[in-house]
Motif scaffolding. Sequence first.
Motif, PDB file in Angstrom:
ATOM      1  N   SER A   1       4.418  -5.864 -10.930  1.00 15.06           N
ATOM      2  CA  SER A   1       3.288  -6.125 -11.822  1.00 15.06           C
ATOM      3  C   SER A   1       1.997  -6.467 -11.081  1.00 15.06           C
ATOM      4  CB  SER A   1       3.633  -7.263 -12.783  1.00 15.06           C
ATOM      5  OG  SER A   1       3.938  -8.432 -12.047  1.00 15.06           O
ATOM      6  N   ASP A   2       2.071  -6.673  -9.759  1.00 20.60           N
ATOM      7  CA  ASP A   2       0.851  -7.004  -9.028  1.00 20.60           C
ATOM      8  C   ASP A   2       0.231  -5.736  -8.441  1.00 20.60           C
ATOM      9  OD1 ASP A   2       2.835  -6.600  -7.129  1.00 20.60           O
ATOM     10  OD2 ASP A   2       2.075  -8.127  -5.776  1.00 20.60           O
ATOM     11  N   TYR A   3      -0.848  -5.918  -7.712  1.00 23.54           N
ATOM     12  CA  TYR A   3      -1.586  -4.773  -7.196  1.00 23.54           C
ATOM     13  C   TYR A   3      -1.050  -4.284  -5.855  1.00 23.54           C
ATOM     14  CZ  TYR A   3      -4.856  -5.628 -10.974  1.00 23.54           C
ATOM     15  OH  TYR A   3      -5.412  -5.787 -12.206  1.00 23.54           O
ATOM     16  N   SER A   4      -1.585  -3.157  -5.423  1.00 23.19           N
ATOM     17  CA  SER A   4      -1.037  -2.413  -4.304  1.00 23.19           C
ATOM     18  C   SER A   4      -1.663  -2.735  -2.946  1.00 23.19           C
ATOM     19  CB  SER A   4      -1.213  -0.922  -4.600  1.00 23.19           C
ATOM     20  OG  SER A   4      -0.659  -0.122  -3.607  1.00 23.19           O
ATOM     21  N   PHE A   5      -2.967  -2.948  -2.897  1.00 27.02           N
ATOM     22  CA  PHE A   5      -3.660  -3.089  -1.612  1.00 27.02           C
ATOM     23  C   PHE A   5      -3.935  -4.533  -1.287  1.00 27.02           C
ATOM     24  CE2 PHE A   5      -7.389  -3.494   1.050  1.00 27.02           C
ATOM     25  CZ  PHE A   5      -7.142  -2.597   2.062  1.00 27.02           C
ATOM     26  N   PRO A   6      -3.501  -4.973  -0.109  1.00 27.84           N
ATOM     27  CA  PRO A   6      -2.671  -4.348   0.918  1.00 27.84           C
ATOM     28  C   PRO A   6      -1.194  -4.620   0.664  1.00 27.84           C
ATOM     29  CG  PRO A   6      -3.535  -6.409   1.744  1.00 27.84           C
ATOM     30  CD  PRO A   6      -4.065  -6.246   0.343  1.00 27.84           C
ATOM     31  N   SER A   7      -0.334  -4.032   1.455  1.00 25.43           N
ATOM     32  CA  SER A   7       1.111  -4.214   1.302  1.00 25.43           C
ATOM     33  C   SER A   7       1.535  -5.574   1.851  1.00 25.43           C
ATOM     34  CB  SER A   7       1.854  -3.110   2.054  1.00 25.43           C
ATOM     35  OG  SER A   7       3.233  -3.418   2.148  1.00 25.43           O
ATOM     36  N   GLY A   8       2.038  -6.422   0.964  1.00 24.17           N
ATOM     37  CA  GLY A   8       2.521  -7.739   1.370  1.00 24.17           C
ATOM     38  C   GLY A   8       3.777  -7.666   2.215  1.00 24.17           C
ATOM     39  N   HIS A   9       4.689  -6.745   1.872  1.00 26.99           N
ATOM     40  CA  HIS A   9       5.909  -6.584   2.672  1.00 26.99           C
ATOM     41  C   HIS A   9       5.583  -6.144   4.101  1.00 26.99           C
ATOM     42  CE1 HIS A   9       8.162  -6.921  -1.047  1.00 26.99           C
ATOM     43  NE2 HIS A   9       9.313  -6.760  -0.399  1.00 26.99           N
TER      44      HIS A   9
ATOM     45  N   ARG B   1       8.008   1.091   2.035  1.00 28.93           N
ATOM     46  CA  ARG B   1       7.091   0.817   0.930  1.00 28.93           C
ATOM     47  C   ARG B   1       6.449   2.102   0.415  1.00 28.93           C
ATOM     48  NH1 ARG B   1       9.009  -3.009  -1.255  1.00 28.93           N
ATOM     49  NH2 ARG B   1       7.087  -3.667  -2.235  1.00 28.93           N
ATOM     50  N   ILE B   2       6.205   3.050   1.319  1.00 29.83           N
ATOM     51  CA  ILE B   2       5.666   4.354   0.917  1.00 29.83           C
ATOM     52  C   ILE B   2       6.777   5.199   0.314  1.00 29.83           C
ATOM     53  CG2 ILE B   2       4.486   6.453   1.701  1.00 29.83           C
ATOM     54  CD1 ILE B   2       3.480   4.700   4.124  1.00 29.83           C
ATOM     55  N   TYR B   3       7.929   5.211   0.968  1.00 32.73           N
ATOM     56  CA  TYR B   3       9.071   5.994   0.494  1.00 32.73           C
ATOM     57  C   TYR B   3       9.434   5.603  -0.941  1.00 32.73           C
ATOM     58  CZ  TYR B   3      13.592   8.374   0.547  1.00 32.73           C
ATOM     59  OH  TYR B   3      14.643   9.211   0.269  1.00 32.73           O
ATOM     60  N   LEU B   4       9.380   4.307  -1.250  1.00 33.12           N
ATOM     61  CA  LEU B   4       9.744   3.819  -2.580  1.00 33.12           C
ATOM     62  C   LEU B   4       8.604   3.933  -3.586  1.00 33.12           C
ATOM     63  CD1 LEU B   4      11.706   0.656  -1.396  1.00 33.12           C
ATOM     64  CD2 LEU B   4      12.672   2.829  -2.189  1.00 33.12           C
ATOM     65  N   ALA B   5       7.463   4.474  -3.164  1.00 30.87           N
ATOM     66  CA  ALA B   5       6.292   4.751  -4.005  1.00 30.87           C
ATOM     67  C   ALA B   5       5.635   3.497  -4.566  1.00 30.87           C
ATOM     68  CB  ALA B   5       6.639   5.723  -5.134  1.00 30.87           C
ATOM     69  N   VAL B   6       5.803   2.366  -3.897  1.00 31.26           N
ATOM     70  CA  VAL B   6       5.144   1.142  -4.369  1.00 31.26           C
ATOM     71  C   VAL B   6       3.835   0.879  -3.637  1.00 31.26           C
ATOM     72  CG1 VAL B   6       7.231   0.058  -5.268  1.00 31.26           C
ATOM     73  CG2 VAL B   6       6.596  -0.310  -2.880  1.00 31.26           C
ATOM     74  N   HIS B   7       3.572   1.636  -2.551  1.00 28.18           N
ATOM     75  CA  HIS B   7       2.324   1.494  -1.807  1.00 28.18           C
ATOM     76  C   HIS B   7       1.841   2.835  -1.290  1.00 28.18           C
ATOM     77  CE1 HIS B   7       1.894  -2.831  -1.668  1.00 28.18           C
ATOM     78  NE2 HIS B   7       3.180  -2.941  -1.374  1.00 28.18           N
ATOM     79  N   TYR B   8       0.525   2.939  -1.189  1.00 26.46           N
ATOM     80  CA  TYR B   8      -0.100   4.061  -0.502  1.00 26.46           C
ATOM     81  C   TYR B   8      -0.020   3.807   1.011  1.00 26.46           C
ATOM     82  CZ  TYR B   8      -2.262   5.305  -4.976  1.00 26.46           C
ATOM     83  OH  TYR B   8      -2.475   5.668  -6.275  1.00 26.46           O
ATOM     84  N   PRO B   9      -0.110   4.855   1.819  1.00 26.60           N
ATOM     85  CA  PRO B   9      -0.112   4.666   3.273  1.00 26.60           C
ATOM     86  C   PRO B   9      -1.221   3.727   3.767  1.00 26.60           C
ATOM     87  CG  PRO B   9       0.357   6.939   2.760  1.00 26.60           C
ATOM     88  CD  PRO B   9       0.002   6.273   1.453  1.00 26.60           C
ATOM     89  N   THR B  10      -2.409   3.790   3.165  1.00 25.66           N
ATOM     90  CA  THR B  10      -3.486   2.887   3.593  1.00 25.66           C
ATOM     91  C   THR B  10      -3.169   1.429   3.245  1.00 25.66           C
ATOM     92  OG1 THR B  10      -4.708   3.528   1.593  1.00 25.66           O
ATOM     93  CG2 THR B  10      -5.377   4.550   3.688  1.00 25.66           C
ATOM     94  N   ASP B  11      -2.428   1.190   2.178  1.00 27.64           N
ATOM     95  CA  ASP B  11      -1.985  -0.177   1.857  1.00 27.64           C
ATOM     96  C   ASP B  11      -1.097  -0.710   2.979  1.00 27.64           C
ATOM     97  OD1 ASP B  11      -3.097   0.359  -0.659  1.00 27.64           O
ATOM     98  OD2 ASP B  11      -1.146   0.630  -1.632  1.00 27.64           O
ATOM     99  N   VAL B  12      -0.206   0.160   3.433  1.00 29.09           N
ATOM    100  CA  VAL B  12       0.753  -0.206   4.477  1.00 29.09           C
ATOM    101  C   VAL B  12       0.034  -0.438   5.803  1.00 29.09           C
ATOM    102  CG1 VAL B  12       2.678   0.708   5.841  1.00 29.09           C
ATOM    103  CG2 VAL B  12       2.739   0.838   3.340  1.00 29.09           C
ATOM    104  N   LEU B  13      -0.887   0.456   6.153  1.00 30.86           N
ATOM    105  CA  LEU B  13      -1.644   0.272   7.395  1.00 30.86           C
ATOM    106  C   LEU B  13      -2.432  -1.038   7.367  1.00 30.86           C
ATOM    107  CD1 LEU B  13      -2.957   3.892   8.109  1.00 30.86           C
ATOM    108  CD2 LEU B  13      -1.256   2.604   9.405  1.00 30.86           C
ATOM    109  N   ALA B  14      -3.054  -1.334   6.243  1.00 30.76           N
ATOM    110  CA  ALA B  14      -3.795  -2.595   6.121  1.00 30.76           C
ATOM    111  C   ALA B  14      -2.842  -3.783   6.265  1.00 30.76           C
ATOM    112  CB  ALA B  14      -4.527  -2.654   4.789  1.00 30.76           C
ATOM    113  N   GLY B  15      -1.661  -3.692   5.659  1.00 29.46           N
ATOM    114  CA  GLY B  15      -0.675  -4.763   5.784  1.00 29.46           C
ATOM    115  C   GLY B  15      -0.231  -4.970   7.222  1.00 29.46           C
ATOM    116  N   ILE B  16      -0.013  -3.874   7.936  1.00 26.57           N
ATOM    117  CA  ILE B  16       0.387  -3.964   9.349  1.00 26.57           C
ATOM    118  C   ILE B  16      -0.703  -4.671  10.158  1.00 26.57           C
ATOM    119  CG2 ILE B  16       0.788  -2.611  11.458  1.00 26.57           C
ATOM    120  CD1 ILE B  16       2.224  -0.532   9.620  1.00 26.57           C
TER     121      ILE B  16
END
Length: 189
Positions: free
Chosen positions: A100-108, A141-156
């Motif tokens: 239910s929360d937002y995508s950017f950035p990836s918390g995981h 996180r991308i594979y499971l479609a819960v984040h965009y790649p840029t969300d993941v890069l920002a999280g990293i």
Amino acid sequence: MKNPFKSFDNLFINLINKRMNNKFFSFLFYNITNLGGPMFLIGLVIILFILEDNMRSLGFEIACALIVSSIIVQVLKRTFSRNRPYWILKNLNTYGIDLSDYSFPSGHSAASFSTCTIIALNYPKIALFVIFIGFLVAISRIYLAVHYPTDVLAGIIIGVISSLIVHYKLYELISTYIQNNFLGGRVLW
């Protein structure tokens, strides 16, 4: 949020979520994603606190990095309010995950890289292994479609920078503060 990296996101979400889709990756990524979640990471920190002194110190440093990265992630999520990919894009493999929360950035991704970076800084001999696990969590996180790649890069990036700041600047300050103000000058570990 208007995404200036839309073609990058579309290319890699299509590659990772759709083209890589198979039973092995579905099993792997559905389960490994939990290594970046709060239940696992809180459990890890508690276990490290229970162990000997140098493990307590590692647990405390991981906890500090997780707090710093989590604050940054939550501020950015509320600032950008980016919808998750499975809310927007059609024909994604979603695996029944509904957040239910937002995508950017990836918390995981931020949490896993906060943890992996602290471990790698303290135990360089296993650095490649823990960073590899961090990348698997991020890709999940991308594979499971819960984040965009840029969300993941920002999280990293958030996870690594938070850990570097904690390791090289904040850890000593926080430890000294706790020792002086709560432990009467006794050594923390």
